[in-house]
Design a protein around this motif. Structure first.
Motif, PDB file in Angstrom:
ATOM      1  N   TRP A   1       0.830  -1.211   0.000  1.00 22.84           N
ATOM      2  CA  TRP A   1       0.000   0.000   0.000  1.00 22.84           C
ATOM      3  C   TRP A   1       0.855   1.247   0.000  1.00 22.84           C
ATOM      4  CZ3 TRP A   1      -5.481  -0.549   0.851  1.00 22.84           C
ATOM      5  CH2 TRP A   1      -6.180   0.665   0.985  1.00 22.84           C
ATOM      6  N   ALA A   2       0.466   2.235  -0.810  1.00 24.27           N
ATOM      7  CA  ALA A   2       1.097   3.558  -0.783  1.00 24.27           C
ATOM      8  C   ALA A   2      -0.011   4.594  -0.904  1.00 24.27           C
ATOM      9  CB  ALA A   2       2.095   3.710  -1.928  1.00 24.27           C
ATOM     10  N   GLY A   3       0.138   5.699  -0.171  1.00 21.13           N
ATOM     11  CA  GLY A   3      -0.892   6.728  -0.192  1.00 21.13           C
ATOM     12  C   GLY A   3      -1.696   6.719   1.088  1.00 21.13           C
ATOM     13  N   PRO A   4      -2.811   7.472   1.127  1.00 20.27           N
ATOM     14  CA  PRO A   4      -3.642   7.510   2.326  1.00 20.27           C
ATOM     15  C   PRO A   4      -3.963   6.106   2.843  1.00 20.27           C
ATOM     16  CG  PRO A   4      -4.430   9.116   0.739  1.00 20.27           C
ATOM     17  CD  PRO A   4      -3.347   8.330   0.046  1.00 20.27           C
ATOM     18  N   SER A   5      -3.878   5.936   4.147  1.00 26.69           N
ATOM     19  CA  SER A   5      -4.042   4.622   4.762  1.00 26.69           C
ATOM     20  C   SER A   5      -5.510   4.189   4.785  1.00 26.69           C
ATOM     21  CB  SER A   5      -3.515   4.658   6.193  1.00 26.69           C
ATOM     22  OG  SER A   5      -4.363   5.482   6.987  1.00 26.69           O
ATOM     23  N   PRO A   6      -5.756   2.884   5.005  1.00 24.07           N
ATOM     24  CA  PRO A   6      -7.141   2.429   5.164  1.00 24.07           C
ATOM     25  C   PRO A   6      -7.881   3.187   6.259  1.00 24.07           C
ATOM     26  CG  PRO A   6      -5.706   0.550   4.819  1.00 24.07           C
ATOM     27  CD  PRO A   6      -4.812   1.739   4.961  1.00 24.07           C
ATOM     28  N   ALA A   7      -7.189   3.526   7.340  1.00 23.48           N
ATOM     29  CA  ALA A   7      -7.832   4.278   8.420  1.00 23.48           C
ATOM     30  C   ALA A   7      -8.278   5.655   7.924  1.00 23.48           C
ATOM     31  CB  ALA A   7      -6.874   4.418   9.598  1.00 23.48           C
ATOM     32  N   GLU A   8      -7.441   6.300   7.106  1.00 17.41           N
ATOM     33  CA  GLU A   8      -7.805   7.613   6.567  1.00 17.41           C
ATOM     34  C   GLU A   8      -8.993   7.502   5.616  1.00 17.41           C
ATOM     35  OE1 GLU A   8      -4.069  10.360   5.922  1.00 17.41           O
ATOM     36  OE2 GLU A   8      -3.493   8.269   5.529  1.00 17.41           O
ATOM     37  N   TRP A   9      -8.997   6.461   4.797  1.00 14.85           N
ATOM     38  CA  TRP A   9     -10.137   6.238   3.904  1.00 14.85           C
ATOM     39  C   TRP A   9     -11.393   5.924   4.705  1.00 14.85           C
ATOM     40  CZ3 TRP A   9     -10.608   7.467  -1.025  1.00 14.85           C
ATOM     41  CH2 TRP A   9      -9.459   7.633  -1.793  1.00 14.85           C
ATOM     42  N   GLY A  10     -11.229   5.234   5.829  1.00 15.52           N
ATOM     43  CA  GLY A  10     -12.371   4.941   6.687  1.00 15.52           C
ATOM     44  C   GLY A  10     -13.016   6.206   7.217  1.00 15.52           C
ATOM     45  N   THR A  11     -12.190   7.199   7.546  1.00 17.63           N
ATOM     46  CA  THR A  11     -12.717   8.484   8.001  1.00 17.63           C
ATOM     47  C   THR A  11     -13.506   9.169   6.892  1.00 17.63           C
ATOM     48  OG1 THR A  11     -10.883   8.762   9.556  1.00 17.63           O
ATOM     49  CG2 THR A  11     -12.086  10.743   8.913  1.00 17.63           C
ATOM     50  N   VAL A  12     -12.975   9.108   5.670  1.00 20.15           N
ATOM     51  CA  VAL A  12     -13.640   9.745   4.527  1.00 20.15           C
ATOM     52  C   VAL A  12     -15.003   9.114   4.266  1.00 20.15           C
ATOM     53  CG1 VAL A  12     -13.540  10.081   2.023  1.00 20.15           C
ATOM     54  CG2 VAL A  12     -11.498  10.466   3.420  1.00 20.15           C
ATOM     55  N   PHE A  13     -15.050   7.777   4.322  1.00 22.56           N
ATOM     56  CA  PHE A  13     -16.264   7.056   3.967  1.00 22.56           C
ATOM     57  C   PHE A  13     -17.104   6.631   5.176  1.00 22.56           C
ATOM     58  CE2 PHE A  13     -13.992   5.947  -0.134  1.00 22.56           C
ATOM     59  CZ  PHE A  13     -14.839   6.692  -0.933  1.00 22.56           C
ATOM     60  N   ASN A  14     -16.722   7.084   6.371  1.00 23.61           N
ATOM     61  CA  ASN A  14     -17.440   6.706   7.584  1.00 23.61           C
ATOM     62  C   ASN A  14     -17.576   5.185   7.669  1.00 23.61           C
ATOM     63  OD1 ASN A  14     -18.829   7.114  10.010  1.00 23.61           O
ATOM     64  ND2 ASN A  14     -20.821   7.206   8.986  1.00 23.61           N
TER      65      ASN A  14
ATOM     66  N   VAL B   1      -6.734  -0.904 -16.724  1.00 20.58           N
ATOM     67  CA  VAL B   1      -6.013   0.200 -16.079  1.00 20.58           C
ATOM     68  C   VAL B   1      -5.632  -0.222 -14.662  1.00 20.58           C
ATOM     69  CG1 VAL B   1      -6.222   2.559 -15.198  1.00 20.58           C
ATOM     70  CG2 VAL B   1      -7.147   1.974 -17.451  1.00 20.58           C
ATOM     71  N   LEU B   2      -4.357  -0.047 -14.320  1.00 16.74           N
ATOM     72  CA  LEU B   2      -3.869  -0.484 -13.015  1.00 16.74           C
ATOM     73  C   LEU B   2      -3.294   0.697 -12.241  1.00 16.74           C
ATOM     74  CD1 LEU B   2      -3.382  -2.798 -11.033  1.00 16.74           C
ATOM     75  CD2 LEU B   2      -1.200  -3.218 -12.181  1.00 16.74           C
ATOM     76  N   LEU B   3      -3.927   1.029 -11.138  1.00 11.49           N
ATOM     77  CA  LEU B   3      -3.482   2.132 -10.279  1.00 11.49           C
ATOM     78  C   LEU B   3      -2.512   1.596  -9.238  1.00 11.49           C
ATOM     79  CD1 LEU B   3      -6.972   3.838  -9.835  1.00 11.49           C
ATOM     80  CD2 LEU B   3      -5.192   4.385 -11.517  1.00 11.49           C
ATOM     81  N   ALA B   4      -1.353   1.185  -9.720  1.00  9.54           N
ATOM     82  CA  ALA B   4      -0.303   0.609  -8.879  1.00  9.54           C
ATOM     83  C   ALA B   4       1.034   0.837  -9.564  1.00  9.54           C
ATOM     84  CB  ALA B   4      -0.539  -0.886  -8.651  1.00  9.54           C
ATOM     85  N   GLY B   5       2.095   0.758  -8.781  1.00 12.18           N
ATOM     86  CA  GLY B   5       3.419   0.962  -9.346  1.00 12.18           C
ATOM     87  C   GLY B   5       4.499   0.284  -8.532  1.00 12.18           C
ATOM     88  N   PRO B   6       5.741   0.292  -9.008  1.00 17.80           N
ATOM     89  CA  PRO B   6       6.848  -0.321  -8.273  1.00 17.80           C
ATOM     90  C   PRO B   6       7.135   0.364  -6.944  1.00 17.80           C
ATOM     91  CG  PRO B   6       7.423   0.019 -10.579  1.00 17.80           C
ATOM     92  CD  PRO B   6       6.156   0.774 -10.333  1.00 17.80           C
ATOM     93  N   GLY B   7       6.729   1.618  -6.803  1.00 19.31           N
ATOM     94  CA  GLY B   7       6.974   2.350  -5.566  1.00 19.31           C
ATOM     95  C   GLY B   7       5.915   3.408  -5.364  1.00 19.31           C
ATOM     96  N   PRO B   8       5.966   4.134  -4.247  1.00 17.50           N
ATOM     97  CA  PRO B   8       4.931   5.115  -3.923  1.00 17.50           C
ATOM     98  C   PRO B   8       4.880   6.314  -4.851  1.00 17.50           C
ATOM     99  CG  PRO B   8       6.744   5.234  -2.356  1.00 17.50           C
ATOM    100  CD  PRO B   8       6.982   4.024  -3.180  1.00 17.50           C
TER     101      PRO B   8
END
Length: 272
Positions: free
Chosen positions: A81-94, A117-124
Motif C-alpha cells: 500500500w502507498a498513499g492515504p491509509s485504510p484508516a484515513e479512507w475509513g474516516t472519509v467514507f465513515n 487500467v492499473l493504479l499501482a506501481g513499483p513504488g509510492p
C-alpha cells in the motif's frame, strides 16, 4: 435524477415498493462495492463507460463505470500500500478500517479487471506504464475468476497499490425495492500516463469514452441507458471545465439511497 418528481417505476418494482411500505416484504441486505470513474484528457475530459450485457441480473444494458463487489480477500492486510491509509479512507467514507481497505482494493482491482487500467506501481511515486501483453492478460483473467488474489498479484509483480491516485467522490446505496443491493463508494481517477484501456469482455459487451455532457445527451435521446447514480455523477462532472477542477473539488461523502414514494397514485423513485 434530482427532480423531486422522480422516475416512474415499472409494474414489478412498483408492486414490491408497495409491499415494502406495507410491511409485507423485507429489503435484502447490501453488499459493499466500489466504482471508479476513469478520466482522460484535460480541458475537455472524457470518462470510460462499459455497457453491461443484457443477460446480467443487475443493471442489464446500462452504461456504467468500472466497479464491483468487495471480495473477501480485498481486506487482506498483506496488500502492499502507498498513499492515504485504510484508516484515513475509513474516516472519509465513515467506515471501519477493514471495510475501507476492502473498498480501495476493490476499486483498484475491479478497474484493472474491467478496463486494463492499473493504479499501482513499483513504488509510492511511480505507476505501471503498460499493462498490455499476454502475461498481464493472464493475470487479469485469473483475478476475474478469483484463482488469483489481489495481494498475491501485487506481490508477485513487486507492485504497491497507489491509493493516492483515487479521489473519493460519492456514496450510493441501492434502493430497498431492488432484489440485488450494493453499498457503493464512488471514486475518481485519472488514466495513468502510458496506460490505455482496452475492449475487455466479461460483464460488458461494449465500452466507450464519452464526455460527461455527451453521455447525458445520449441518455436524454434514449440512445443509452444510465442508472441514477451514473447519471448524477456524470452531471456533476459535466459542470467542470477540466480534470483539474474535478480533482480540486471538495467533496463531502454522504450516503444517498433513492427511495420509492407514491405520487398521485403512481410509485416513483426519488433521491430526496
Amino acid at each position: 435524477m434530482t427532480d423531486v418528481t422522480g422516475l416512474p417505476l415499472p409494474a414489478e418494482l412498483a408492486a414490491r415498493a408497495r409491499d415494502l411500505l406495507a410491511g409485507r416484504a423485507e429489503p435484502v441486505p447490501t453488499r459493499d462495492a466500489a466504482t471508479v470513474v476513469i478520466l482522460r484528457g484535460s480541458a475537455t475530459p472524457e470518462v470510460y463507460l462499459l455497457r453491461r450485457k443484457a443477460t446480467m441480473a443487475f443493471a442489464a444494458g446500462a452504461y456504467v463505470f468500472p466497479g464491483g463487489s468487495v471480495d473477501a480477500r480485498d481486506t487482506d492486510q498483506a496488500v502492499a500500500w502507498a498513499g492515504p491509509s485504510p484508516a484515513e479512507w475509513g474516516t472519509v467514507f465513515n467506515a471501519s478500517e477493514q471495510v475501507a481497505r476492502g473498498l480501495v482494493c476493490a476499486a483498484v482491482r475491479e478497474t484493472f479487471e474491467e478496463s486494463g487500467v492499473l493504479l499501482a506501481g513499483p513504488g509510492p511515486g511511480s505507476v505501471v506504464a503498460d499493462t498490455t501483453g499476454d502475461d498481464w492478460e493472464s493475470d487479469r483473467l485469473a483475478l476475474i475468476d478469483r484463482s488469483l488474489g489481489f495481494a498475491d498479484f501485487l506481490a508477485r509483480r513487486g507492485l504497491v497499490l497507489r491509493s493516492d491516485l483515487l479521489k473519493p467522490w460519492a456514496h450510493w446505496i441501492t434502493p430497498e425495492i431492488e432484489h440485488r443491493r450494493f453499498d457503493t463508494r464512488f471514486f475518481v481517477a485519472v488514466l495513468p500516463e502510458g496506460q490505455r484501456t482496452r475492449d475487455v469482455g466479461g460483464e460488458a459487451d461494449q465500452v466507450a469514452w464519452k464526455r460527461p455532457a455527451e453521455a447525458i445527451e445520449l441518455a436524454h435521446r434514449g440512445e443509452i441507458f444510465l442508472m441514477p447514480p451514473t447519471y448524477h455523477t456524470l452531471s456533476e462532472l459535466a459542470a467542470h471545465d477540466g480534470v483539474a477542477g474535478i480533482l480540486a473539488e471538495p467533496r463531502e461523502i454522504v450516503p444517498i439511497m433513492p427511495r420509492a414514494v407514491e405520487i398521485q397514485g403512481e410509485m416513483r423513485l426519488v433521491t430526496r
